[in-house]
Structures are given as structure tokens and as C-alpha cells.
Design an enzyme around this catalytic site. Sequence first.
Site, PDB file in Angstrom:
ATOM      1  CB  SER D  46      -0.897  -0.012   1.232  1.00  0.00           C
ATOM      2  OG  SER D  46      -1.841   1.030   1.139  1.00  0.00           O
ATOM      3  CD  GLU D  47      -0.896   3.769  -3.373  1.00  0.00           C
ATOM      4  OE1 GLU D  47      -0.914   2.537  -3.180  1.00  0.00           O
ATOM      5  OE2 GLU D  47      -1.766   4.376  -4.018  1.00  0.00           O
ATOM      6  CG  ASN D  48      -0.708   4.156   3.251  1.00  0.00           C
ATOM      7  OD1 ASN D  48      -0.771   3.149   2.559  1.00  0.00           O
ATOM      8  ND2 ASN D  48      -1.180   4.213   4.476  1.00  0.00           N
TER       9      ASN D  48
END
Lengths: 237, 237, 218, 218
Positions: D46-48
Site C-alpha cells: 500500500s503506497e502510503n
Amino acid sequence: MAGFDKVVSSYAEAMAGLTDNMTVIAGGFGLCGIPEGLINQIKLMQTRGLTVVSNNCGVDDFGLGVLLVDKQIKKMISSYVGENALFEQQLLQGELEVELTPQGTLAEKMRAGGAGIPAFYTATGYGTPVGEGKESRQFNGRDYILEEAINGDFAIIKAYKADRYGNCIYRHTAQNFNPMAATAGKMTVVEVEHIVEPGEIPPSQIHTPGIYVDRVIQGSFEKRIERKVTAAATTRA
Amino acid sequence: MAGFDKVVSSYAEAMAGLTDNMTVIAGGFGLCGIPEGLINQIKLMQTRGLTVVSNNCGVDDFGLGVLLVDKQIKKMISSYVGENALFEQQLLQGELEVELTPQGTLAEKMRAGGAGIPAFYTATGYGTPVGEGKESRQFNGRDYILEEAINGDFAIIKAYKADRYGNCIYRHTAQNFNPMAATAGKMTVVEVEHIVEPGEIPPSQIHTPGIYVDRVIQGSFEKRIERKVTAAATTRA
Amino acid sequence: MALSREQIAMRVAQEFKDGDYVNLGIGIPTLAANYVPNDIEVMLQSENGLLGMGPNPTEAELDADMINAGKETVTAITGASIFNSAESFAMIRGGHVDFTVLGAFEVDVFGNIASWMIPNKLIKGMGGAMDLVAGAKNIIVTMTHADKHGQSKLLAQCTLPLTGVNCITRIITDLAVLEILDGAFYLRERAPGVSIDEIKAKTAGKLVVPDNVPEMQV
Amino acid sequence: MALSREQIAMRVAQEFKDGDYVNLGIGIPTLAANYVPNDIEVMLQSENGLLGMGPNPTEAELDADMINAGKETVTAITGASIFNSAESFAMIRGGHVDFTVLGAFEVDVFGNIASWMIPNKLIKGMGGAMDLVAGAKNIIVTMTHADKHGQSKLLAQCTLPLTGVNCITRIITDLAVLEILDGAFYLRERAPGVSIDEIKAKTAGKLVVPDNVPEMQV
């Protein structure tokens, strides 16, 4: 589960696929935090014509220096190579090429290689021999040079602990170049002091996420000290 | 000791020196890991004409959204601003400027700003509106665009724990943009859940070394959840 | 009389302010850590990835994983942080380190410095020196004013390959404290008992001597 | 018959290989996590800043500090790692994420994708989509073959502002699996009961139909 079990059981397996003329990025600073067993395996394999990217080249009989004995290294990309008589000799005889790179630029070139950044500007080296032949440009009135990323066919890494997913932590200043090197190898091999169960390293404390790691091997280390200086020898005011 | 004691005792002290038309970089992703009290202090100060650099702009009544109410923000540099009706309204009325920046480019621009790298090449955005007007160049046959660093007059950061030296750790995904933002502020202010004694965070586990931090303040947080989704609501196969 | 290495280090330490982050090069610069005034605190950065370097360890504390940029065993103070080399040089190149103190072969009136390479001798490499001179807000060069043959190291123009350009503003030698300004060395202090004539004689680059040149307090 | 959202997600999940690192966009892509075959394991990024995303939490596990890129509360699996946004996008932009699955408004025969902006409607931003399409080794676009007005989303040339150029090679729609090759959509599979004529009618860009187009197994 097999897909994420990156633990291999022999140094031969750990370095399988390394062939002549490849580029190998090695973590470590001096003799601190170096993948001792992986280096020894390269010596055993007698792979030749290697380009080795590492801050230093070990000493004559330890670390990357052992790869000089049989002239396995064609080119060294380093910031400082002054600890090694064999290195000096091969350099002067034209048997070894060296590309001296400022230490911060070297670290950043590895990081860039891992992060998909092909090139970046830096003030380091502008107006010096390092900047010769490189593009320079001003930003906000200051001069910078363009430096390109480094990637390796292999990256060889020394970590303190890793789990089978390849999640790594480093101990103290043995961290140094290892995290950047780990990101920049097509095949990244980590030699560790301790293989631990997944979850044993809290997720936010992982220095190198396993996504960068292809193989993990339990190593055994001499951990030689290059310059032992104790408080007895240097008194402080 | 005074020189390294960065703890301040009021939000007014924490944000002292912020004036109209400054650039403020804010950590956080959505409402997660945002410096709630520092944002509220900016609202209290009624500082105007701000350029705010942050992945998002909060929601209407929480996070950076509260700075829209009195039109304190002149320009927003973000990757995604879709959670906020007031934002939309001010944008459509031309009262607010927005510079949409891909999320990875935004993170890298902040890091570059802190690391003395004025510009870097990235493939992200090439051939899209983001690449328009930017220099493009090929490396190894692939097209990249040149992106420049971002620096801020202030950086406002939310950390989980910090000591008086300013050494910080973040909790879970509240880390997000905070570590990069912390490096890119001329004045970096950290609002924390817990102030701890130096040494309580082991040196190798520190996410943001204190050298980047100018002020630390004990905060109190609502920690609002933007999208509460529980396992009951989404069954998995 | 010319200062000893320790006296140069003492004078360097007077430059530090409370709360400074300082990177000290090998040799005389490292000695400056011993003379930090008691009423201030500075934090030492070692570019291999340590902020808050402490003294060398006891035999019992010796740890192969705990070294400084000179590859010597060290300790970490309470409040130290340890990080990777890219982060370490982000601090340096991003201008977060307040002071860098390093040695040099030559410095010239343009603030250029040569410190890493003597052609036709073996080239060992620049290590972190080029990053440090490009990144620090304040750089102090410490060196003897002249080499062992009496040749000045403060030149009109450096003759050796450079480490950095237009970056040096302050030099502390065994004879003097000098500032580089507008293409000249400005004599700010002289070593106790050292004559202005001796400093003139040993400074090859343009030297400006103000009316009042106090003696260093060391 | 056209596939349901769940069936598209099922077909997407068949693409995964054991050991893949996968980033799933919002919507149908996220559903694919529910259909990963039992005999393989993939890890969700998840790119966060989370690698090893787990299911949504129970009420008791709810934690404001534990969210995904869609800002929904999530958990982390055993073996997960959590890191900052620059590191997260180093993974993505450096090509370490094996698969990205995302939605789109349009895809064309050159592998261009438009997915983030419709002019004259409010612009919300691209989030991480431009980084993902520039970085992943394999990208799968999932979408309905045509919009609600019956207009094809598989075009000769995208009409909306692009998210990325020459980056899409595989599309899974409610009607078909297609590959982009040499400036054309190659029909690889069709939804059960969907005719090749229907797919032809709803594909505006050049479509190559091989002799044998098997039905999807969903």
C-alpha cells in the site's frame, strides 16, 4: 509460503548465477558490516572480470581484498581505497581500474539505482576532477553536477537479523551502505548473524523491507576490527 | 545542554516566526499522522497567503482543511485533494491555486530538498500533463522528466515519540510523509504524542535524527479516522 | 611561537556554539573534540552513519559494529542516532551539519581547497571530504601554515586537484586565524609571539593585515 | 454474459504468481485480494507505506495510525514492514513491485492510460497512479469494456489527459482479457457466453482476434 521463503542453505546457493564480468555492489564501511562469507564464496567461485562497487576494498587478507589475490576484480568503484597494498600494486601495474567517487555521491547513486531515479544533481565534486566530463548546471545560483545511478547484477549485504521474508535490521554502524546496496541489486543476497521468525522485528523498525531481498543466508562472521582504539589509548579532556 | 533541548511549552512558541506568504510543508497522509495542534495554531495565528505542501488538504473541519475556512492558503501542492468541499469551491472560484504532483514525486521532492539535491530525473509523469514544460531526457533508452526539490520555511510534523534532542519515531502508517517533510523545513517543528528521555529510543531505531528538528512540542490529538472499515463490513474469501 | 597540534585544536573548539552539529576530520580536527568548552554542548557527526559520537570505548565496550569514519572503534552518547550512509550524507549535503573541520594540503584566496590527491603519488580517494566541503554551512580548515620545506599552503591559486571550490571561509593554522574574503586572506588573529612578518613571509596568496591583529587565546 | 466486479477480480487474481508483491488500486483491484488462490501467497503493498497489508481490522483492532492508501483502516500481516513515503515509492518507481492493478477511464493501442482527470470536472489529483504506472514491472488495467453509454474505453488513442505512456500491456474487462502488442489489442480470452462480435463492437481501437479465443475460467 514458498514464494516468500528466501532462506538458502549454502553459500553456493546464495551466490548461484554470479558469472564473469558482472557488477557486484557490496555493503560495508571498511571492515564493518561486510558480507564476509559471500565475499569468500566469490573467491571460491573464481569469478573474474568483476566490477565491484563498495566504499572500500577491504584489507590485503580480509574483506573484498581477498578478491584481489587472484585478480578477480577488473574495476573498483569506491570513495577510499587506501588500506590495501595489493590494491596499490595492481593499480600501478594497470591490472586494476578504479573510479573514485565521493562517499555521499556513492551512497546516493546506489539509492537512486534502487529507487528508479536515473540521475540527480549534486554540488559535491563541482569544479574538481570528479566533475570533469559531467554536465553541470545552476539551480538558484549554485553550481551542481549531474551524477547517474548505479545498479548491480548482484548486491551482497551484511545484516544483523533477517526473517525468511528478507526483512532486515542492521546493528549500530554496521548499517552504513548496506540498505542502499540492498535496493540496487538485480539479485540481492543478505548474509545475517541471526535468522529470526517473521514478526520478531517490529514492522516499523525494519531497515530493509524484504521486497528488496532475494536470498538470505545464515552466516558466520569473524567481525575483524580494523582500528582498535580504546579509551585508555586516547584520554579526553 | 540548553543547545540541544528543543522542547517548547506552547503552540505559540512552537510556531513563532511563521509569517504571511511562507511555505509550510506538512507531514501526514489523509488524516493519518497529521500535526493537529500545529495546524490549529496556524489557524489561530491567521497567517495568510501560505503555500502548503502536503499530500492532501484534510477534510472540511479537520486537518489542513481548517486553514481553508478563512482562506489562509494561497497555494496547495498535493497529490490528491478530493476529500474537501471547501477546497473544491475555492479552487473553482479562483481563490486557491493547486499544483498537483504525483505522490512519489512529491515524497522525493521533499527528500531532495532536505538532502541538498536540487533536482532529479523520474519516469513518473513523462508524457502527461505533469511533464508539460519540464525538461525531459533519455537514460538507457527510457524517457524521464526533471523534477526540482521542495524546501519549506516551516515543516510541521507529527511523531509518536521524540526526545529533547528531537530524535523521533513514528507509529505504524502515521509515518508516511513526516520523515521527508522533517528534513525539508528551515524550521522544523514536531508535535508528539509522547516526549521521552534521550536514550529511550534505541539509536538505530530512530526514524528522524534530531539534527533535522528545531522544536518539539507535547501535543494532544483527536486522531480522527477518515474511513473506518472493519472486518465485519468486508468479508474476505 | 607556532601552535602545537593541541593548541590548534583548542582554538578550533572556540569556534563552536552551544547546540552545533559538528563533523571533525581525521587528525587535528578530531582533537578539537577534547577541548569543547564546558559550558556548551556540541554533537559530533561521523559520516559513516552516527550522530552523537562519544569517546573511544573501554576494552569491555569494544564492538566491531561501532566505528567512526576513521574506522576507529567509538561509542555513542545518550541521545545519539545511527543511520545509513545516504541519510548521513543527506544531513551533510543538505546543510544540516553546522560545522565541518578538516585538514588540507592547500587553500587559496578564492576559498578553493585541495586536500585529497597529490598527482604521481598513490591516489587513495576523497572519502567524504568533497561532500563535506560542498555541504556544511561553516567549514574550518586546520593545517600548518607552511609545509615542512617552508612552502606556504595559503596560495593565490591551488596547484593540486581540488576538493571543492569557493567553499572555505576560515582557516586556523599553527601561526594564525584567517578569513577568506573578496579574494584575499584577512589576518584575524596570530599565534602568541608570532610576528606579522613571519605570517606575511609564509602566506603566498594576497594577505590583508588589519591594524589590529590580536593574539589567539589558547 | 458480462462479468460482475467480483468475477473480474477473480480473473485478475489468476495472474498472480507465488511470491509476487502486488499493489492494488481502489475499487475492483482491491477485491482481487479476496481471490488469491490458496496455494500461492502474494504480499500487498500500500503506497502510503505498508508492505504486507492484511484485512480490515475488527472493532477492537481499529487504529487511526493503521490505514491503507485508500485511507481505510487495515491491519498488517506477520512479516509486514512499514516505512516512509519516499521508501514506498522507491519500491514502486524502482521496479520492485511485481504487479500493479488499477482502474482506468481509457486505454489505447499504444499502451497509454488515462485514469485521473476529466477536464471540466473537478480535478482531484493523481495520487500515486502516475508513479505506479511508471514503476511496476507488470500493470493490469481493470475496467468495464465500455462506459454506461456504451462508448468503448479501449481506444485508438486516449482522449483524456494521460496517467502514463506506453506502459499498459494487459487489460481485464467485464468482457475480455486483452494484451497490447504492436499497436493493437489482442483478444486473449472472452467472458463466458460473450460473443466475439460484441467485443469487436465495443472495442474502438484496432482489435486482433486470434483463431482460438478461449472463455475465461472464473
